[in-house]
Design an enzyme around this catalytic site. Structure first.
Site, PDB file in Angstrom:
ATOM      1  CB  SER A  93      -3.307  -8.082   4.273  1.00 16.59           C
ATOM      2  OG  SER A  93      -3.195  -6.882   5.006  1.00 16.59           O
ATOM      3  NE  ARG A 129      -1.759  -0.008  12.371  1.00 16.92           N
ATOM      4  CZ  ARG A 129      -0.784  -0.741  11.862  1.00 16.92           C
ATOM      5  NH1 ARG A 129       0.452  -0.589  12.341  1.00 16.92           N
ATOM      6  NH2 ARG A 129      -1.009  -1.606  10.912  1.00 16.92           N
ATOM      7  CG  ASP A 140      -1.948  -1.116   1.194  1.00 23.01           C
ATOM      8  OD1 ASP A 140      -2.498  -1.391   0.122  1.00 23.01           O
ATOM      9  OD2 ASP A 140      -2.180  -1.721   2.253  1.00 23.01           O
ATOM     10  CG  ASP A 143      -4.730  -0.625  11.185  1.00 23.99           C
ATOM     11  OD1 ASP A 143      -5.008  -0.734  12.387  1.00 23.99           O
ATOM     12  OD2 ASP A 143      -3.927  -1.369  10.599  1.00 23.99           O
TER      13      ASP A 143
END
Length: 407
Positions: free
Chosen positions: A177, A96, A16, A125
């Site tokens: 992923s 995060r 990504d 996320d």
């Protein structure tokens, strides 16, 4: 957004964020500064600066936040006993907030016009990153390419990368992923998208932090963990900082097939998703901490704390770390941990964690009271009056029901 000159990108070097660099330059004509936070994914950071610059970034910051990650996010969650939906130990969730916090700090120092992330519009996320950004830079514009570009799948992302000569470490066949930090590794996508498929634990390259239980040694491994106020401080008598502790337990637990979780979870955005998680060290720490609390906490505190843990897990999962409620719950948890000090011995064997003994200077377990042998501190006759009063509502209702039935 049309006047953006400098954008800071949360960069991992994965699919990504690799294609986002040229996409930002094509669509905004802006300078792209990448920030990668080291939360324990050491191997993934090798060659990252060269790759970022080759893809079009002007510079790359690698911020080592492992100590902060463990002490300010992992351990508070461990002390809370927070587990999302009974299985998920929140490995991606609590990573995060500190990453986003550091990105904001760098964006401000660089005088950036916006912050960009590579989270999809389907996932959790995007919420976690953006809520943290709002907490520290409430007016900072945020760019989320997955919500605005024409790319619709990871296959199309790979095609875009190939067309722009962007080097990738994956192919269409190995396109899971993944998210890795020192606490865990997550796997999503490909065959895992169908819950009917068994994870290929023994397939070469699938597991990265350990082995399947079947491949673990036939001989058990014993370990002893020492806690002080709910925080693990020593392994087998050797003092360790938090980062070293987790990495060491990852090696020990992984080699014994500990910490594999396969679950279909409820994402914040409303859909269900299937993931496989490797959390060897974290699984050991959660188990040991729970065992120690059984002798250090009184019944009412222990049971109420279990209710708090459910809410705490939801807050972490939903990206609400920087909120008054999370801070208040942590204050409650810290109070409960004042006596959670002691040693826990465990036996690790083929994916199982087996209790092998627990001690604490603050134990509430009194062998003389609990014994089946003769004692001089408990009068069993007292139980009769207790039962009569405890059962009074049941007895009264039954008596009145009988009267009503006779009328």
């Amino acid at each position: 957004m049309s006047n953006l000159k400098k954008v800071v990108l949360a960069y991992s070097g994965g699919l990504d964020t690799s294609i986002i660099i040229p996409w930002l330059k094509e669509n905004y004509g802006c300078e792209v500064i990448c920030v990668a936070a080291n939360v324990g994914q050491d191997a993934e950071l090798e060659g990252l600066e060269e790759r970022a610059k080759k893809t079009g970034a002007s510079k790359l910051y690698i911020a080592d936040i492992q100590k902060e990650f463990v002490e300010d996010y992992v351990f508070p969650t461990l002390k809370a006993g927070a587990v999302y939906e009974g299985k998920y130990l929140l490995g991606t969730s609590f990573a995060r907030p500190p990453i986003a916090k550091r990105i904001v700090e760098i964006a401000k120092a660089e005088g950036a016009d916006a912050i960009c992330h590579g989270c999809t519009g389907k996932g959790n996320d995007q919420v976690r990153f953006e809520l943290a950004i709002k907490a520290f830079a409430p007016t900072m514009p945020i760019i989320a390419p997955w919500r605005i570009w024409d790319i619709k799948s990871r296959e199309e992302e790979i095609a875009y990368a190939e067309a722009h000569d962007i080097p990738l470490k994956i192919s269409r066949e190995t396109n899971y992923s993944k998210d890795m930090n020192l606490w865990h590794l997550s796997h999503e996508g490909l065959d895992l998208e169908d819950p009917a498929n068994e994870p290929q634990y023994n397939k070469p390259g699938f597991l990265e932090m350990g082995v399947s239980p079947e491949m673990a040694p036939d001989k058990p491994t014993y370990i002893t963990l020492t806690f002080e106020k709910g925080i693990p401080v020593a392994l087998n008598g050797e003092k360790m900082d938090g980062v070293t502790m987790i990495k060491t337990l990852n090696q020990i637990g992984g080699s014994n097939g500990i910490g594999l979780a396969d679950l279909v979870e409820n994402r914040l955005v409303g859909m269900k998703s299937r993931g496989v998680y490797e959390t060897p060290g974290g699984t050991i720490l959660y188990h040991a901490h729970d065992v120690l609390e059984t002798i250090c906490l009184d019944k009412e505190t222990q049971h109420y704390k279990q209710q708090i843990a459910l809410k705490f897990a939801d807050l972490v999962y939903n990206g609400q770390w920087y909120t008054p409620l999370r801070e208040a719950l942590s204050a409650f948890v810290d109070k409960t941990q004042e006596t959670v000090t002691g040693e826990v011995k465990l036996k690790l064997y083929k994916g199982n964690i087996i209790n092998a003994g627990v001690t604490s200077p603050y134990t509430l377990y009194d062998e003389e009271v609990a014994t089946f042998s003769e004692d001089h501190v408990y009068d069993q006759k007292d139980a009769q009056g207790f039962i009569n009063l405890f059962g009074l509502p049941i007895q009264v209702k039954a008596m009145l029901d009988e009267k009503r039935g006779q009328q």
